[in-house]
Design a protein around this motif. Structure first.
Motif, PDB file in Angstrom:
ATOM      1  N   ASP A 113      -1.814   4.701 124.256  1.00  0.00           N
ATOM      2  CA  ASP A 113      -0.969   3.527 124.043  1.00  0.00           C
ATOM      3  C   ASP A 113      -0.675   3.283 122.577  1.00  0.00           C
ATOM      4  O   ASP A 113      -1.491   3.547 121.700  1.00  0.00           O
ATOM      5  N   THR A 114       0.551   2.824 122.301  1.00  0.00           N
ATOM      6  CA  THR A 114       0.951   2.389 120.967  1.00  0.00           C
ATOM      7  C   THR A 114       1.454   0.958 121.122  1.00  0.00           C
ATOM      8  O   THR A 114       1.434   0.411 122.223  1.00  0.00           O
ATOM      9  N   TYR A 135       5.019   1.509 123.250  1.00  0.00           N
ATOM     10  CA  TYR A 135       5.161   2.338 124.448  1.00  0.00           C
ATOM     11  C   TYR A 135       3.849   3.054 124.689  1.00  0.00           C
ATOM     12  O   TYR A 135       2.914   2.981 123.878  1.00  0.00           O
ATOM     13  N   GLY A 136       3.765   3.743 125.819  1.00  0.00           N
ATOM     14  CA  GLY A 136       2.584   4.530 126.096  1.00  0.00           C
ATOM     15  C   GLY A 136       2.991   5.861 126.691  1.00  0.00           C
ATOM     16  O   GLY A 136       4.089   6.014 127.223  1.00  0.00           O
ATOM     17  N   ILE A 137       2.101   6.858 126.545  1.00  0.00           N
ATOM     18  CA  ILE A 137       2.302   8.121 127.248  1.00  0.00           C
ATOM     19  C   ILE A 137       1.240   8.136 128.333  1.00  0.00           C
ATOM     20  O   ILE A 137       0.040   8.205 128.043  1.00  0.00           O
ATOM     21  N   THR A 139       2.354  13.455 123.226  1.00  0.00           N
ATOM     22  CA  THR A 139       1.504  12.635 122.354  1.00  0.00           C
ATOM     23  C   THR A 139       2.380  11.639 121.593  1.00  0.00           C
ATOM     24  O   THR A 139       3.536  11.927 121.305  1.00  0.00           O
ATOM     25  N   PRO A 140       1.823  10.470 121.263  1.00  0.00           N
ATOM     26  CA  PRO A 140       2.587   9.485 120.490  1.00  0.00           C
ATOM     27  C   PRO A 140       3.062  10.047 119.154  1.00  0.00           C
ATOM     28  O   PRO A 140       4.124   9.680 118.671  1.00  0.00           O
ATOM     29  N   PHE A 174       6.653   8.902 129.759  1.00  0.00           N
ATOM     30  CA  PHE A 174       6.947   7.881 128.738  1.00  0.00           C
ATOM     31  C   PHE A 174       7.161   6.544 129.437  1.00  0.00           C
ATOM     32  O   PHE A 174       8.030   6.428 130.292  1.00  0.00           O
ATOM     33  N   ASP A 220       6.662   9.538 117.631  1.00  0.00           N
ATOM     34  CA  ASP A 220       6.830   8.901 116.318  1.00  0.00           C
ATOM     35  C   ASP A 220       7.698   9.760 115.396  1.00  0.00           C
ATOM     36  O   ASP A 220       8.535   9.243 114.664  1.00  0.00           O
TER      37      ASP A 220
END
Lengths: 435, 140
Positions: free
Chosen positions: B38-39, B42-44, A386-387, B9, A391
């Protein structure tokens, strides 16, 4: 106006004689009080009595940042601890800061030299002067502060941050002078625009800007937007702090307080002395310092020396603008940052590959630092799906960086194998600031 | 009750997604479902595929940051309200859904998700007799 006519306008012969006398004294002093220097001088078969004139300085060994690091914390201190009344620290290359102790006399010399700078900037005891350098371990805040008090002007210890309140005070108190980094001066201008404050509402007329490299075009912009005259203020904590050299009303080179700090220019590769006018690495010898006197300290700043009497009447030698560095040190928001500091932090976390890239930029007149690191493939486990987990990892690195660098950096995580293996040191850095 | 999901990643720039897809194509592995968290930077990428363990090895060989996560996979009727009925059970048990996505497989809706409390989630599935899908049933 000249603060110390006697010293600042001394004839060249008198100045050389004074420098020679003081050099002999300081060499004798370190020989007897600093084992590091005694060993070095003995190895080179130099006795204090071999140093009689300022020209003899070329016989002396150089001192480097590495010497300070190797003798951390007090190895180069000459005065006994009981004589030290203040200690400052600046960032070192591997996490160990450089520690500088000052005796009461050192603080007096510093204040005197700073008063000379301020007088050259047109500041008198009738002025109200705001010091907007960081107060604390950094020499900027307290160094400028003591100079203003010594001069007799009213000092406003604004420090950094809380910019809106600071601007309100500049306006309401009719503050006429300010000392800060040039990028902070531009940030003040931006904040003025946001708050609807016009330069006509302010009484600012003189600014002392230093602690980071700046250009003629930045000067024009600062002068135009703040409605003042902007002067260069140069210094480094190893030698003293801000006060080492200063511009006068001519704004043509910075006058060096050479009765206290003797400048030389050398070729950073061959270490040979270069004639006036030629660019090279600036080297300083402290002629009067008691706490931590340094012989031929290599500043790594590149510039040239400008001899000859200035139109302002001062006879002291001037230095040109700093043209660059002979090492990979970055100055970000006035703070010295070495890529090796970032490296030591990255290497301490197994989640990252031992590669990194520093991206320095200037956004809205404030320096930004981004640190790109590579995630190590074997450390990317199920917990990172997870982001939020990614983070957290970024934040962990950012907080370690902050404690080592003293400035915040934005961490950007890169996929494995995407940061180029650098060939040389400088390949770790992308400096996008247009200076 | 759980299936293996690939978590990958990838940076937000051109060429990163194709690198993953090429590696799977090269290994002749079929993707059954995928989604991306998504950010800004980057994304997962999350993938359900045939032979996930082999896929993971192949992606690692290609130098990609990939991990295997165990995620729940429930098989629901392809009708309105089915997802709501199931998730309500988790909600009542005080379980948070970390992420969720769904796809259609063999006329059924497959609900894939991770929770903040794996043990309690297992218990909830068992107690309510929720129909989960076996990973082997997904293998093509």
């Amino acid at each position: 106006m000249i603060w110390n006519q006697n010293k600042e306008c001394m004839s060249r012969d008198e100045m050389s004689a004074l420098q020679g006398k003081r050099l002999h004294k300081i060499v004798e002093y370190v020989y007897h009080n600093v084992p590091f220097y005694r060993n070095k001088l003995q190895e080179m078969d130099i006795r204090p009595d071999d140093i009689q004139t300022i020209e003899d300085i070329r016989k002396l060994p150089f001192t480097t940042k590495k010497d300070l690091r190797d003798n951390y914390p007090f190895g180069l201190q000459a005065a006994p601890q009981s004589e030290i009344i203040r200690v400052h620290a600046s960032s070192g290359t591997t996490g160990n800061p450089t520690i500088v102790g000052y005796t009461r006399k050192d603080i007096g010399v510093w204040s005197e030299c700073m008063a000379r700078c301020l007088t050259a900037y047109g500041i008198t005891r009738d002025d109200t002067f705001s010091v907007a350098y960081g107060y604390g371990l950094f020499t900027g805040g307290l160094g400028a502060h003591y100079g203003v008090e010594h001069l007799g002007a009213s000092v406003i210890p604004a420090g950094t941050g809380n910019t809106e309140k600071h601007l309100k005070l500049i306006r309401d108190l009719g503050i006429t002078g300010i000392a800060c980094t040039p990028s902070y001066a531009l940030y003040l201008a931006e904040t003025m625009d946001k708050m609807g404050i016009r330069k006509e509402d302010l009484k600012l007329r003189s600014g002392a800007f230093g602690a980071e490299p700046w250009t003629e075009s930045m000067r024009k912009e600062i002068e135009e937007r703040l409605g003042l005259k902007g002067y260069n203020l140069y210094g480094l904590s190893e030698i003293m702090g801000p006060c080492v050299s200063y511009e006068c009303q001519e704004q043509n080179g910075s006058h060096i307080n050479e009765d206290h700090f003797y400048p030389e220019i050398i070729n950073p590769v061959t270490l040979e002395s270069l004639p006036n006018g030629q660019s090279g690495e600036l080297v300083f010898t402290t002629l009067t310092k008691e706490g931590m006197p340094l012989l031929r300290y290599r500043t790594r700043d590149l510039c040239s020396l400008m001899p000859g009497q200035c139109n302002c009447g001062r006879t002291s030698i001037r230095m040109s603008r700093i043209e660059g560095r002979s090492d990979d040190m970055l100055i970000i928001r006035g703070i010295n940052v070495f890529p090796s500091q970032v490296e030591s932090v990255v290497l301490s976390m197994p989640e990252f590959a031992p590669r990194y890239l520093l991206v320095v930029d200037r956004v809205n007149n404030l320096d930004t630092l981004q640190v790109q690191v590579e995630l190590r493939q074997e450390y990317f486990t199920a917990t990172f799906d997870t982001p939020a987990a990614i983070d957290d990892l970024e934040k962990k690195l950012a907080s370690k960086l902050k404690s080592v660098l003293s400035i915040s950096a934005k961490v950007q995580l890169k996929a494995p194998g995407t940061i180029e293996r650098s060939q040389g040191k400088s390949a770790h850095i992308i400096d996008k600031r247009k200076l | 009750m759980t299936i293996h999901q690939l978590s990958i990643f990838i940076e937000n720039r051109s060429g990163t997604l194709i690198k993953v897809l090429e590696a799977l194509k090269e290994a002749n592995i079929q993707i059954i479902a995928s989604t991306i968290a998504d950010t800004a930077e980057y994304g997962i990428l999350r993938i359900v595929c045939a032979e996930p363990m082999r896929a993971c090895e192949e992606l690692k060989k290609a130098g990609i940051a990939v991990a295997i996560s165990d995620v729940f996979a429930l098989q629901l009727d392809n009708k309105p309200g089915c997802a709501a009925d199931v998730i309500e059970l988790f909600s009542k048990a005080g379980i948070s859904i970390t992420y969720i996505y769904s796809f259609l497989y063999g006329g059924k809706g497959i609900l894939v998700f991770r929770t903040d409390n794996t043990e309690l989630a297992r218990e909830t599935i068992t107690r309510n007799n929720l129909p989960f899908i076996d990973e082997n049933a997904l293998a093509l």
